[in-house]
Design a protein around this motif. Structure first.
Motif, PDB file in Angstrom:
ATOM      1  N   ASN A 298      -0.209   3.731  -8.355  1.00 29.73           N
ATOM      2  CA  ASN A 298       0.955   3.377  -7.556  1.00 29.73           C
ATOM      3  C   ASN A 298       1.651   2.026  -7.123  1.00 29.73           C
ATOM      4  O   ASN A 298       0.370   0.931  -7.083  1.00 29.73           O
ATOM      5  N   PHE A 299       2.729   1.506  -6.815  1.00 29.58           N
ATOM      6  CA  PHE A 299       3.071   0.132  -6.938  1.00 29.58           C
ATOM      7  C   PHE A 299       2.811  -0.145  -5.352  1.00 29.58           C
ATOM      8  O   PHE A 299       3.050   0.375  -4.872  1.00 29.58           O
ATOM      9  N   PRO A 300       2.574  -1.076  -4.965  1.00 29.17           N
ATOM     10  CA  PRO A 300       2.071  -1.624  -3.975  1.00 29.17           C
ATOM     11  C   PRO A 300       3.253  -1.488  -3.405  1.00 29.17           C
ATOM     12  O   PRO A 300       3.913  -2.444  -3.323  1.00 29.17           O
ATOM     13  N   VAL A 301       3.066  -1.128  -1.554  1.00 27.61           N
ATOM     14  CA  VAL A 301       3.982  -1.679  -0.326  1.00 27.61           C
ATOM     15  C   VAL A 301       3.846  -2.452  -0.058  1.00 27.61           C
ATOM     16  O   VAL A 301       2.614  -2.813   0.164  1.00 27.61           O
ATOM     17  N   GLN A 302       4.883  -3.616   1.347  1.00 27.05           N
ATOM     18  CA  GLN A 302       3.986  -4.323   1.433  1.00 27.05           C
ATOM     19  C   GLN A 302       3.425  -4.028   2.821  1.00 27.05           C
ATOM     20  O   GLN A 302       4.053  -2.831   3.946  1.00 27.05           O
ATOM     21  N   ALA A 303       2.054  -4.307   3.247  1.00 22.18           N
ATOM     22  CA  ALA A 303       1.428  -3.531   4.228  1.00 22.18           C
ATOM     23  C   ALA A 303       2.233  -4.346   6.206  1.00 22.18           C
ATOM     24  O   ALA A 303       2.106  -5.197   5.698  1.00 22.18           O
ATOM     25  N   ARG A 304       2.042  -3.370   6.427  1.00 23.45           N
ATOM     26  CA  ARG A 304       2.109  -4.001   7.988  1.00 23.45           C
ATOM     27  C   ARG A 304       0.935  -3.913   9.134  1.00 23.45           C
ATOM     28  O   ARG A 304       1.228  -4.414   9.940  1.00 23.45           O
ATOM     29  N   ASN A 305       0.315  -3.220   8.470  1.00 21.31           N
ATOM     30  CA  ASN A 305      -0.919  -3.453   9.617  1.00 21.31           C
ATOM     31  C   ASN A 305      -1.976  -3.174   8.543  1.00 21.31           C
ATOM     32  O   ASN A 305      -2.034  -3.407   7.789  1.00 21.31           O
ATOM     33  N   GLU A 306      -3.222  -3.184   9.235  1.00 14.24           N
ATOM     34  CA  GLU A 306      -4.573  -3.273   8.078  1.00 14.24           C
ATOM     35  C   GLU A 306      -5.267  -2.127   7.644  1.00 14.24           C
ATOM     36  O   GLU A 306      -5.502  -1.905   6.573  1.00 14.24           O
ATOM     37  N   ALA A 307      -5.028  -0.839   8.224  1.00 19.73           N
ATOM     38  CA  ALA A 307      -4.781   0.423   7.520  1.00 19.73           C
ATOM     39  C   ALA A 307      -3.938   1.076   6.224  1.00 19.73           C
ATOM     40  O   ALA A 307      -4.615   1.188   5.423  1.00 19.73           O
TER      41      ALA A 307
ATOM     42  N   LEU B  63      -3.428  -1.938   4.543  1.00 16.68           N
ATOM     43  CA  LEU B  63      -3.687  -3.257   3.971  1.00 16.68           C
ATOM     44  C   LEU B  63      -4.955  -2.559   2.739  1.00 16.68           C
ATOM     45  O   LEU B  63      -5.063  -2.458   1.590  1.00 16.68           O
ATOM     46  N   LYS B  64      -5.485  -1.146   3.690  1.00 15.59           N
ATOM     47  CA  LYS B  64      -6.466  -0.669   3.003  1.00 15.59           C
ATOM     48  C   LYS B  64      -6.133   0.104   1.760  1.00 15.59           C
ATOM     49  O   LYS B  64      -6.814   0.717   1.044  1.00 15.59           O
ATOM     50  N   ASP B  65      -5.305   0.909   1.937  1.00 16.65           N
ATOM     51  CA  ASP B  65      -3.948   1.731   1.353  1.00 16.65           C
ATOM     52  C   ASP B  65      -4.097   1.197   0.473  1.00 16.65           C
ATOM     53  O   ASP B  65      -4.207   1.427  -1.136  1.00 16.65           O
ATOM     54  N   ILE B  66      -3.679  -0.244  -0.007  1.00 10.22           N
ATOM     55  CA  ILE B  66      -3.450  -0.931  -1.675  1.00 10.22           C
ATOM     56  C   ILE B  66      -5.152  -0.742  -2.220  1.00 10.22           C
ATOM     57  O   ILE B  66      -5.507  -0.446  -3.203  1.00 10.22           O
ATOM     58  N   TYR B  67      -5.860  -1.519  -0.980  1.00 11.46           N
ATOM     59  CA  TYR B  67      -7.003  -1.037  -2.082  1.00 11.46           C
ATOM     60  C   TYR B  67      -7.927   0.212  -2.201  1.00 11.46           C
ATOM     61  O   TYR B  67      -7.885   0.619  -3.512  1.00 11.46           O
ATOM     62  N   TYR B  68      -7.193   1.075  -1.710  1.00  8.78           N
ATOM     63  CA  TYR B  68      -7.758   2.535  -2.172  1.00  8.78           C
ATOM     64  C   TYR B  68      -6.648   2.966  -3.582  1.00  8.78           C
ATOM     65  O   TYR B  68      -7.442   4.333  -4.448  1.00  8.78           O
ATOM     66  N   ASP B  69      -5.624   2.731  -3.307  1.00  5.66           N
ATOM     67  CA  ASP B  69      -4.946   2.822  -4.947  1.00  5.66           C
ATOM     68  C   ASP B  69      -5.873   2.562  -6.665  1.00  5.66           C
ATOM     69  O   ASP B  69      -5.733   2.668  -7.037  1.00  5.66           O
ATOM     70  N   ASN B  70      -5.778   0.913  -5.525  1.00  6.37           N
ATOM     71  CA  ASN B  70      -6.623   0.540  -6.801  1.00  6.37           C
ATOM     72  C   ASN B  70      -8.075   1.272  -7.128  1.00  6.37           C
ATOM     73  O   ASN B  70      -8.288   0.589  -8.555  1.00  6.37           O
ATOM     74  N   LEU B  71      -8.729   1.781  -6.436  1.00  3.43           N
ATOM     75  CA  LEU B  71      -9.731   2.326  -6.318  1.00  3.43           C
ATOM     76  C   LEU B  71      -9.971   3.670  -7.321  1.00  3.43           C
ATOM     77  O   LEU B  71     -10.123   3.863  -7.931  1.00  3.43           O
ATOM     78  N   HIS B  72      -8.728   4.227  -7.525  1.00  4.48           N
ATOM     79  CA  HIS B  72      -8.256   5.299  -7.822  1.00  4.48           C
ATOM     80  C   HIS B  72      -7.895   5.058  -9.094  1.00  4.48           C
ATOM     81  O   HIS B  72      -7.881   5.993 -10.086  1.00  4.48           O
ATOM     82  N   ASP B  73      -7.575   3.749  -9.374  1.00  3.03           N
ATOM     83  CA  ASP B  73      -7.080   3.497 -11.093  1.00  3.03           C
ATOM     84  C   ASP B  73      -8.207   3.155 -11.608  1.00  3.03           C
ATOM     85  O   ASP B  73      -8.480   3.542 -12.506  1.00  3.03           O
ATOM     86  N   ILE B  74      -9.420   2.529 -11.306  1.00  5.22           N
ATOM     87  CA  ILE B  74     -10.483   1.934 -11.669  1.00  5.22           C
ATOM     88  C   ILE B  74     -11.070   3.460 -11.963  1.00  5.22           C
ATOM     89  O   ILE B  74     -12.031   3.554 -12.968  1.00  5.22           O
TER      90      ILE B  74
END
Length: 442
Positions: free
Chosen positions: A7-16, A18-29
């Motif tokens: 999933n390509f990261p989208v511009q984060a507008r809040n901390e939630a 921001l964490k979604d970017i991390y969760y997407d990365n964790l799925h890839d890992i």
């Protein structure tokens, strides 16, 4: 549990977000670990930088930025190492260390900084001597004790980050510290510990703690869709001596998993399962497949190769005894000991049998018997210097004396482990002895 990597990261507008970017990365890992694929790795590795940049672009000042960037870098360090990019893994590790140090300076009260620092401290603390100099050169230092303390302070976090800390602690206590009593507790006590993925890891910890039947119950949950679970279930049946069931699950693993990890071992154990049922044609067929397998990077596949190298002289009852003890199948182990005691054994096999008896008594909690038997093995150290029986006996004696409160004797035994110049598990046993010594000094 579905993985939709990339999933390509989208511009984060809040901390939630921001964490979604991390969760997407964790799925890839997880995808790259559990569904091993060189082509997928090549396609996904650009996402490390894309996600780091997306997090950096978040405008608000928050400790989550530095923490999540360090975590993503650390995760990719592990993946690069797995896929053979050692130099790239080192630079990701160095960058993770630098990022979390800066975040700790900027936000000293942000507790999760210790989660990343703790993992790094454990890694730096167990680094083999031949790599230690380069970590020291770049200021990458830490001890296992520091790392454990930091992770323990973060395991109460009710989010996924606390769960990750609990999983790491469980694996450290079971695989590195060999604390079988405490290691299963960490995941069990976390609020998210009953979800499928932590239950998968809980099974690994239970099996390492000689509780393979309990582990198998967890892995048979249909909600766990990791291909490796078929291998692990097969292994538990193989340890138990239920060879038809082992064959079925080893085949399910080989059909479901397209990578190489554990392939050599799976083919070998299918071969041995046929051999132990008197099916020599099938044994030879699958032994040839094991020999042809290119799987050679994991410790399990390396151990399979060692077993194959010894097959012309190996005692199959002794091999079955080894696996029965590993899985916690004590009645089966005792029956195999009876068979071995009534057979003609070589001098080396006699020593190995004493060692296996020591292991059985130890994992059953019969410590005084285990100590006597381990000492019988260590008395033969000079005649079995190229096996691991003596150094591991010294290591286990160290654990037993430590648990009994005699740290001086424990230290002596741990030092003896390091004195052995050559044996099949030198790096692993030396690392455990050094960690045990460092914890005694605290």
């Amino acid at each position: 549990m579905e993985f939709r990597p990339g999933n390509f990261p989208v511009q984060a507008r809040n901390e939630a977000q921001l964490k979604d970017i991390y969760y997407d990365n964790l799925h890839d890992i997880f995808s790259l670990i559990f569904f091993e694929s060189d082509s997928t790795f090549e396609a996904l590795k650009e996402f490390e930088d894309l996600r780091i940049e997306a997090i950096e672009d978040y405008e608000a000042k928050t400790p989550w930025k530095g923490f999540l960037m360090a975590e993503i870098k650390l995760q990719w360090a592990f993946i690069k190492l797995k896929y053979g990019e050692e130099w790239g893994a080192f630079w990701s590790l160095r960058s993770a260390n630098k990022t979390i140090k800066e975040n700790t300076e900027d936000f000293p009260n942000f507790a999760l900084n210790g989660r990343t620092s703790g993992m790094l401290s454990i890694l730096f603390g167990v680094t083999p001597d031949n790599y230690q100099w380069i970590f020291n050169l770049f200021g990458m230092k830490g001890t296992v004790k520091e790392g454990i303390d930091q992770l323990r302070r973060n395991r109460s976090n009710s989010e996924i980050f606390g769960l990750e800390s609990s999983i790491i602690l469980g694996m450290v206590y079971s695989h590195l510290l060999e604390n079988k009593a405490m290691s299963p507790q960490f995941i069990m006590e976390h609020p998210l510990g009953t979800n499928p993925l932590p239950q998968y890891f809980q099974g690994i910890i239970l099996q390492k703690s000689h509780q393979a039947s309990q582990a198998r119950v967890l892995w048979q949950d249909e909600a766990i869709s990791v291909p490796f679970k078929h291998y692990l279930i097969a292994e538990s049946y193989f340890q138990e001596g239920r060879y038809d069931s082992a064959i079925v699950y080893f085949h399910q693993f080989l059909d479901a998993f397209k990578g190489l990890t554990y392939q050599k071992d799976a083919y070998l154990k299918i071969a041995l399962s046929h051999k132990l049922q008197g099916k020599n044609n099938e044994y030879n067929d699958y032994l040839n497949m094991a020999k042809a397998s290119k799987a050679e990077s994991s410790e399990i596949d390396k151990n399979a190769q060692k077993i194959m190298d010894q097959l012309p002289t190996i005692n199959l009852d002794m091999l079955q005894l080894r696996f029965a003890i590993d899985g916690g199948y004590f009645d089966r182990a005792q029956t195999l000991i009876g068979h071995l005691e009534s057979s003609a054994l070589s001098e080396l096999e006699q020593v190995e049998l004493t060692y296996r008896k020591a292991r059985l008594n130890h994992v059953k909690g019969e410590n005084s018997k285990a100590i006597d038997l381990y000492r019988q093995v260590t008395e033969q150290a000079e005649t079995i210097e190229e096996t691991y029986y003596a150094p591991n006996s010294f290591l286990q004696l160290g654990y037993l004396q430590r648990d009994a409160g005699d740290e001086e004797a424990a230290s002596m035994y741990f030092e003896r482990v390091l004195s052995f110049r050559k044996h099949p598990y030198k790096m692993s046993l030396d690392s455990k002895a050094k960690v045990a010594l460092s914890l005694l000094d605290e």
